[in-house]
Design an enzyme around this catalytic site. Sequence first.
Site, PDB file in Angstrom:
ATOM      1  N   LYS A 249       4.533 141.909  25.509  1.00 32.79           N
ATOM      2  CA  LYS A 249       5.179 141.240  24.540  1.00 32.79           C
ATOM      3  C   LYS A 249       6.186 140.228  25.157  1.00 32.79           C
ATOM      4  O   LYS A 249       7.156 139.648  24.362  1.00 32.79           O
ATOM      5  CB  LYS A 249       5.759 141.820  23.333  1.00 32.79           C
ATOM      6  CG  LYS A 249       4.428 142.641  22.561  1.00 32.79           C
ATOM      7  CD  LYS A 249       4.865 143.423  21.606  1.00 32.79           C
ATOM      8  CE  LYS A 249       3.603 144.064  20.768  1.00 32.79           C
ATOM      9  NZ  LYS A 249       4.291 144.915  19.669  1.00 32.79           N
ATOM     10  N   ASN A 250       6.370 140.148  26.429  1.00 32.02           N
ATOM     11  CA  ASN A 250       7.216 139.210  27.165  1.00 32.02           C
ATOM     12  C   ASN A 250       6.844 138.019  27.684  1.00 32.02           C
ATOM     13  O   ASN A 250       5.991 137.998  28.380  1.00 32.02           O
ATOM     14  CB  ASN A 250       7.890 140.360  28.480  1.00 32.02           C
ATOM     15  CG  ASN A 250       8.980 139.573  29.229  1.00 32.02           C
ATOM     16  OD1 ASN A 250       9.083 138.324  29.207  1.00 32.02           O
ATOM     17  ND2 ASN A 250       9.679 140.502  29.939  1.00 32.02           N
TER      18      ASN A 250
ATOM     19  N   GLY B 188       7.973 135.540  29.171  1.00 30.69           N
ATOM     20  CA  GLY B 188       8.658 135.206  30.522  1.00 30.69           C
ATOM     21  C   GLY B 188       7.659 135.851  31.525  1.00 30.69           C
ATOM     22  O   GLY B 188       7.436 135.123  32.461  1.00 30.69           O
TER      23      GLY B 188
ATOM     24  N   ASP C   7       2.825 147.622  35.354  1.00 30.63           N
ATOM     25  CA  ASP C   7       3.805 148.529  35.383  1.00 30.63           C
ATOM     26  C   ASP C   7       4.602 148.583  36.510  1.00 30.63           C
ATOM     27  O   ASP C   7       4.302 148.345  37.768  1.00 30.63           O
ATOM     28  CB  ASP C   7       3.246 150.071  35.144  1.00 30.63           C
ATOM     29  CG  ASP C   7       4.416 150.710  34.492  1.00 30.63           C
ATOM     30  OD1 ASP C   7       5.261 150.343  33.642  1.00 30.63           O
ATOM     31  OD2 ASP C   7       4.610 152.041  34.916  1.00 30.63           O
TER      32      ASP C   7
ATOM     33  N   ASP D 252      18.210 144.224  38.265  1.00 29.89           N
ATOM     34  CA  ASP D 252      18.330 142.904  39.172  1.00 29.89           C
ATOM     35  C   ASP D 252      19.811 142.818  39.712  1.00 29.89           C
ATOM     36  O   ASP D 252      20.185 142.483  40.868  1.00 29.89           O
ATOM     37  CB  ASP D 252      17.892 141.578  38.528  1.00 29.89           C
ATOM     38  CG  ASP D 252      16.458 141.343  38.454  1.00 29.89           C
ATOM     39  OD1 ASP D 252      15.854 142.468  39.160  1.00 29.89           O
ATOM     40  OD2 ASP D 252      16.058 140.371  37.974  1.00 29.89           O
TER      41      ASP D 252
ATOM     42  N   LYS E 174      13.421 133.855  42.852  1.00 32.00           N
ATOM     43  CA  LYS E 174      13.041 135.156  42.788  1.00 32.00           C
ATOM     44  C   LYS E 174      11.542 135.510  42.678  1.00 32.00           C
ATOM     45  O   LYS E 174      11.059 136.247  43.143  1.00 32.00           O
ATOM     46  CB  LYS E 174      13.696 135.639  41.107  1.00 32.00           C
ATOM     47  CG  LYS E 174      13.388 137.126  40.806  1.00 32.00           C
ATOM     48  CD  LYS E 174      13.942 137.373  39.374  1.00 32.00           C
ATOM     49  CE  LYS E 174      13.478 138.682  38.994  1.00 32.00           C
ATOM     50  NZ  LYS E 174      13.898 139.007  37.768  1.00 32.00           N
TER      51      LYS E 174
ATOM     52  N   HIS F 284       8.682 141.461  43.408  1.00 32.12           N
ATOM     53  CA  HIS F 284       7.314 142.485  43.597  1.00 32.12           C
ATOM     54  C   HIS F 284       6.316 142.097  42.589  1.00 32.12           C
ATOM     55  O   HIS F 284       5.083 142.178  43.189  1.00 32.12           O
ATOM     56  CB  HIS F 284       7.903 143.947  42.860  1.00 32.12           C
ATOM     57  CG  HIS F 284       8.685 143.915  41.676  1.00 32.12           C
ATOM     58  ND1 HIS F 284       9.542 143.141  41.301  1.00 32.12           N
ATOM     59  CD2 HIS F 284       8.525 144.514  40.462  1.00 32.12           C
ATOM     60  CE1 HIS F 284      10.244 143.497  40.152  1.00 32.12           C
ATOM     61  NE2 HIS F 284       9.385 144.303  39.509  1.00 32.12           N
TER      62      HIS F 284
END
Length: 204
Positions: free
Chosen positions: A9-10, A12, A70, A156, A176, A181
């Site tokens: 639901k993110n 970004g 994840d 971060d 970034k 990752h």
Amino acid sequence: MKTVIIATKNKGKAKEFESLFHPKGYEVLTLLDFVGATDVEETGETFEENAILKAEAIAKEFGRFVLADDSGLIVDALDGRPGVYSARYAGEKKNDAANTAKVLDELEEVPETERTARFYCALALASPNQETITVSGSVEGLIAGKPEGENGFGYDPVFYLKEKGKTMAELNSEEKNAISHRANALKVLERKLDQFLAREEGNR
């Protein structure tokens, strides 16, 4: 247009995946596009297990192919913690500041040379038509003594990148996204994606 569901639901996070799927003719949807989508419990003991749980559950629910991730922080001096509990390390309610404070507190007596850590990301691609595939990526760093930078989220501000001389939160989005990752996991996924998509389209 063909679609892929990103199990998040993110917005970004979903944006990071768009650059991978759009050139291949896929529209990226997220769980925000589906009212009442199942909130999959992350009960796995590894990042891979959690990514697979999410991807397979949503793929089964909507009959489409799904990408789930994840990710979290692994600190060597803490025996790999917070690990899969990264988002809720300080308690059930997600709280970035509290999680970071707990890590810093636990590392208070640990010298800088032993504060090695990595951000780790596992991605799972699942479909009702074929076997799930997983890939992973990571980025190495050190846990700083105090938070620095405003651009990141989660851990971060305390994740120090020696080669950059900055924390992850002091990098701009472009910097970034080039080394994170998730970016590293996406590079691995890209090498396997065409084969997966070809099988997917062959199964329609």
